[in-house]
Design an enzyme around this catalytic site. Structure first.
Site, PDB file in Angstrom:
ATOM      1  CB  CYS A 138      69.233 -17.591   7.023  1.00 54.02           C
ATOM      2  SG  CYS A 138      69.769 -16.398   8.272  1.00 54.02           S
ATOM      3  CB  CYS A 185      69.352 -24.266   7.678  1.00 55.63           C
ATOM      4  SG  CYS A 185      68.259 -22.988   8.341  1.00 55.63           S
ATOM      5  CB  SER A 197      65.437 -24.271   6.718  1.00 53.26           C
ATOM      6  OG  SER A 197      65.387 -23.698   7.997  1.00 53.26           O
TER       7      SER A 197
HETATM    8  P1  4NP Z   1      70.495 -20.467   8.924  1.00 53.87           P
HETATM    9  O1  4NP Z   1      71.556 -19.318   9.280  1.00 53.87           O
HETATM   10  O2  4NP Z   1      71.108 -21.753   9.419  1.00 53.87           O
HETATM   11  O3  4NP Z   1      70.432 -20.420   7.421  1.00 53.87           O
HETATM   12  O4  4NP Z   1      69.223 -20.080   9.613  1.00 53.87           O
HETATM   13  C1  4NP Z   1      72.066 -19.109  10.564  1.00 53.87           C
HETATM   14  C2  4NP Z   1      71.354 -18.377  11.474  1.00 53.87           C
HETATM   15  C3  4NP Z   1      71.883 -18.143  12.737  1.00 53.87           C
HETATM   16  C4  4NP Z   1      73.108 -18.668  13.067  1.00 53.87           C
HETATM   17  C5  4NP Z   1      73.827 -19.417  12.155  1.00 53.87           C
HETATM   18  C6  4NP Z   1      73.297 -19.652  10.890  1.00 53.87           C
HETATM   19  N1  4NP Z   1      73.670 -18.428  14.360  1.00 53.87           N
HETATM   20  O5  4NP Z   1      74.805 -18.854  14.595  1.00 53.87           O
HETATM   21  O6  4NP Z   1      73.006 -17.795  15.193  1.00 53.87           O
END
Ligand code: 4NP
Length: 156
Positions: A16, A11, A18
């Site tokens: 979150c 991800c 993955s």
């Molecule tokens: P993930 O969620 O891709 O499911 O881990 C996110 C975690 C952090 C961020 C974006 C999505 N960020 O922009 O920091």
């Protein structure tokens, strides 16, 4: 006996969706007594959270379902395409980013994890900027359904 097959969940941040998918997959593989046949990990397309534990809401949801994780975020790299047979993204942006790293000669299968969801919720939405952990619970349920359906293809 055949070689172990590898599944990598990817991800944007690897804190979150993955790591939830990876922990759920590992849990289901263990429950089905298939640890000698599958290995797994997860990774990010971005590098912002490298070295971090999953978001506390992801850990809370996993704990609620008696699933452990000690994953530390890391970024997807070219070597992953040699090591893993399946590289699953959570949304269409992930798929574009994964394909951007994929070496031309790689035989790794790049797909949406949600492609396997029997309820056809193909996209596993980013819950990071949502308030609370409801989105994380939805992510968990999608991952559980999809991982089980993916494994069902190989193990009846
Ligand atoms: P993930 O969620 O891709 O499911 O881990 C996110 C975690 C952090 C961020 C974006 C999505 N960020 O922009 O920091």
């Amino acid at each position: 006996m055949s070689e172990k097959r590898g599944v990598l969940f990817v991800c944007l941040g690897n804190i979150c969706r993955s790591p939830i998918a990876e922990a759920v997959f590992a849990h289901v593989v263990k429950q089905r007594d298939l640890t000698d046949q599958w290995f797994t990990d997860s990774a990010a397309t971005g590098s912002w959270h490298t070295g971090s534990l999953p978001d506390s809401r992801a850990r809370t949801v996993l704990r609620r379902h008696d699933i452990e994780t000690d994953h530390r975020a890391r970024q997807l790299c070219k070597q992953d395409f040699d090591k893993y047979d399946y590289i699953f993204g959570m949304d269409d942006n992930n798929i574009d980013d994964i394909n951007g790293v994929k070496p031309k000669n790689s035989k790794a299968v790049v797909e949406l994890l949600g492609k396997y969801d029997p309820q056809k919720q193909t996209i596993i939405e980013d819950p990071y900027y949502q308030r609370g952990d409801k989105g994380f619970e939805t992510n968990y349920e999608q991952c559980l359904r999809s991982c089980n359906a993916f494994l069902d293809q190989f193990h009846k």
